[in-house]
Enzyme design. Structure first.
Site, PDB file in Angstrom:
ATOM      1  N   HIS A  76     -13.834 -50.885  -7.861  1.00  0.00           N
ATOM      2  CA  HIS A  76     -15.130 -50.556  -8.482  1.00  0.00           C
ATOM      3  C   HIS A  76     -15.632 -49.168  -8.074  1.00  0.00           C
ATOM      4  O   HIS A  76     -16.695 -48.741  -8.492  1.00  0.00           O
ATOM      5  CB  HIS A  76     -16.166 -51.637  -8.200  1.00  0.00           C
ATOM      6  CG  HIS A  76     -16.365 -51.950  -6.750  1.00  0.00           C
ATOM      7  ND1 HIS A  76     -16.690 -50.987  -5.825  1.00  0.00           N
ATOM      8  CD2 HIS A  76     -16.275 -53.111  -6.075  1.00  0.00           C
ATOM      9  CE1 HIS A  76     -16.807 -51.555  -4.642  1.00  0.00           C
ATOM     10  NE2 HIS A  76     -16.548 -52.836  -4.759  1.00  0.00           N
ATOM     11  N   GLY A 116     -13.768 -59.728  -2.075  1.00  0.00           N
ATOM     12  CA  GLY A 116     -13.181 -58.489  -1.587  1.00  0.00           C
ATOM     13  C   GLY A 116     -13.409 -57.381  -2.569  1.00  0.00           C
ATOM     14  O   GLY A 116     -14.086 -57.548  -3.565  1.00  0.00           O
ATOM     15  N   CYS A 117     -12.799 -56.253  -2.289  1.00  0.00           N
ATOM     16  CA  CYS A 117     -13.037 -55.064  -3.076  1.00  0.00           C
ATOM     17  C   CYS A 117     -12.235 -55.075  -4.372  1.00  0.00           C
ATOM     18  O   CYS A 117     -12.638 -54.518  -5.364  1.00  0.00           O
ATOM     19  CB  CYS A 117     -12.633 -53.864  -2.235  1.00  0.00           C
ATOM     20  SG  CYS A 117     -13.712 -52.470  -2.414  1.00  0.00           S
ATOM     21  N   GLN A 118     -11.077 -55.675  -4.327  1.00  0.00           N
ATOM     22  CA  GLN A 118     -10.121 -55.425  -5.397  1.00  0.00           C
ATOM     23  C   GLN A 118     -10.007 -56.543  -6.427  1.00  0.00           C
ATOM     24  O   GLN A 118     -10.263 -56.341  -7.591  1.00  0.00           O
ATOM     25  CB  GLN A 118      -8.757 -55.152  -4.777  1.00  0.00           C
ATOM     26  CG  GLN A 118      -8.742 -53.902  -3.931  1.00  0.00           C
ATOM     27  CD  GLN A 118      -8.539 -52.635  -4.753  1.00  0.00           C
ATOM     28  OE1 GLN A 118      -8.144 -52.678  -5.898  1.00  0.00           O
ATOM     29  NE2 GLN A 118      -8.827 -51.487  -4.163  1.00  0.00           N
TER      30      GLN A 118
END
Lengths: 141, 404
Positions: B360, A50-52
């Site tokens: 990010h 995922g992103c986090q």
């Protein structure tokens, strides 16, 4: 203990807290108490991307019950996994598949169900249930 | 006279509460908040003169067209383009970049070289990788140092007669570093290369002059400049825009259509197929007017003051490390605390009403360079205050206490 009664226990535990901060502190403690997974076990096939934050989830079938191990690089995420593992560990695959998830709302962690938490509860639950589906198929065969 | 408390009254959202605390909005690099003047402009459009443009003879259509084109002129004046027809309305920076990348497909050949920087956002990496796949061109990367500053000696070494295109962001979204784009543009032109500057992070902080920069293309989005989402521009020198083929076919972009042959409209309409974001374009103009009323020198002064204060206060927290420490930077602080995950920090401070970005920042190569999963990024706008910086610092301290 059944999934339902473990969920009920969790709801009661979280009801003791007056505010979000205590709830989060408890969740962080739960995260810290989760046994660490050896780094060599944190392979890409066990990752929920995922992103986090990163989550590693592994499962095995012990008799007719599923055991889970998991880890995360973020402590709040790890706390969430610790809660899920407490609910689903050593349960039958079919019971895992049938389980209601409304207790998450009841313990005040609804925000972790939001789609912006790309690596949040939703994908973890999905992965847990996928393991359960696979093991149920194995038991049926 | 710049008075931050007066300016805050222009932004209705800044008076709301989040999780029981006053909102402290420090995610301005993701999108800015909108002043009442821009909101009123949007409401006025839909309440009074909503119509399709460029095609109706009726009064509403005429009014909408006039305002839409007047906004294009406001944008042209603000950025000092030489002609209004060099301003192409798009849905935003990513759309603008893809338009150019698509256009160069027929202009590149195998072995040509394209240069990007190590500081790029994914939207300024992926379209060029796709262009390389289509044409056989090769992607080269300008490296950066530990301070997040691009290595200009290495850049000059990368340039040669095979270099066709150079793409660099004006200001890094992940770190806030201001790149030396004037030098980059001049050096690229020495070898005959074309330069596109991604200004998504720059235009809310500095007044950009396209002609003075002499860039071939410049792209940006309205929503980072107090304007609405879903609208932005592609600026291109006329000669280059003439050379690029149309990106999408449809209404608005044609001169004449028959089944045998279609001739395209002239600039800027050649690149504006379909009904555009009419309201968005008009409101973009209103946003630029708003920013100019405040004044970019006043904006810079306030943001520099906030940056300096936040830098000093945050660094007092033990174990806190700031990424992107080069001296030329805008009001963005990307940081981590030793032993803590940025996601955890972001989650806790959100509970205290503080909005920051964690992760990010769509710039994975930048994070890989520093060998970190992401950062916490606080980005300040001119409507932020010293008190809000204090709220951030105290929330980060609380998060550290809870998480350690």
């Amino acid at each position: 203990m059944s999934i339902e009664s473990i969920q009920q226990d969790l709801v009661e535990e979280f009801e003791m807290f007056d505010d979000w901060m205590q709830r989060y502190e408890y969740m962080i403690d739960l995260g810290k108490s989760l046994p660490l997974i050896d780094d060599t076990q944190k392979t890409d096939d066990k990752i929920i991307k995922g992103c986090q934050s990163k989550v590693w989830l592994d499962a095995s079938l012990d008799g007719d019950k599923v055991t889970f191990t998991a880890d995360s690089d973020a402590i709040i995420t790890k706390g969430i996994i610790a809660i899920l593992i407490r609910v689903f560990n050593n349960q039958k695959p079919q019971d895992i598949l049938n389980a209601e998830m409304s207790f998450i709302d009841d313990i005040g962690l609804k925000e972790h169900l939001s789609p912006t938490r790309a690596n949040g509860l939703v994908s973890m639950i999905k992965q847990l249930k996928m393991y359960a589906t696979a093991y149920q198929a194995k038991l049926n065969s | 006279m710049f008075d931050v408390n007066e300016i805050r009254k222009d932004f209705p959202i800044l008076s709301r509460k989040v999780n029981g605390y006053p909102l402290v909005y420090l995610d301005n690099a993701a999108t800015s908040q909108k002043p009442q003047q821009v909101i009123d402009c949007i409401v006025d459009y839909y309440s009074n003169y909503n119509a399709n443009i460029h095609r109706g003879v009726h009064t509403l259509s005429q009014e909408a067209t006039d305002k839409y084109e007047a906004a294009r002129n406001t944008i042209k004046e603000h950025f000092n383009a030489s002609k209004t027809s060099e301003i192409i309305y798009t849905s935003g920076t990513t759309h603008s970049i893809n338009l150019v990348a698509s256009g160069f497909t027929s202009l590149l050949k195998k072995g040509d070289e394209i240069i990007v920087s190590a500081l790029e956002h994914h939207s300024n990496i992926v379209p060029w990788q796709m262009l390389c796949e289509r044409t056989g061109a090769v992607l080269k990367v300008i490296p950066m140092n530990q301070e997040g500053v691009l290595d200009m000696d290495a850049y000059v070494d990368l340039l040669n007669d095979k270099t066709q295109l150079v793409f660099v962001n004006h200001i890094s979204n992940a770190l806030g570093i201001i790149n030396p784009i004037k030098f980059i543009i001049d050096q690229a032109h020495r070898v005959g290369a074309v330069v596109l500057i991604d200004g998504a992070q720059a235009c809310s902080h500095v007044k950009v002059d396209f002609q003075a920069l002499d860039c071939d293309f410049y792209v940006t989005s309205a929503h980072k400049m107090c304007g609405p989402t879903g609208v932005g521009i592609l600026y291109g020198k006329e000669a280059w825009l003439e050379k690029l083929p149309p990106y999408q076919g449809g209404g608005e972009m044609i001169a004449e259509v028959s089944f045998e042959k279609t001739t395209y409209a002239g600039l800027p309409h050649k690149f504006e197929a379909g009904t555009p974001n009419i309201c968005g374009g008009i409101a973009f103009g209103a946003a630029i007017d708003y920013l100019n009323t405040i004044g970019f020198s006043e904006i810079a002064k306030q943001e520099e003051m906030l940056l300096e204060y936040a830098n000093k206060k945050l660094l007092e927290i033990e174990g806190l490390k700031i990424y992107g420490t080069g001296s030329e930077k805008t009001s963005v602080i990307s940081f981590n605390i030793e032993g803590l995950h940025p996601y955890d920090i972001g989650t806790i401070i959100d509970k205290l009403g503080i909005a920051v970005r964690t992760g990010h920042h769509c710039a994975q190569p930048v994070m890989d360079f520093f060998n970190i999963p992401g950062t916490v990024r606080a980005s300040f706008a001119f409507y932020n205050t010293i008190e809000e910086v204090d709220a951030l610092v105290s929330a980060v301290k609380k998060a550290k206490m809870m998480l350690s």
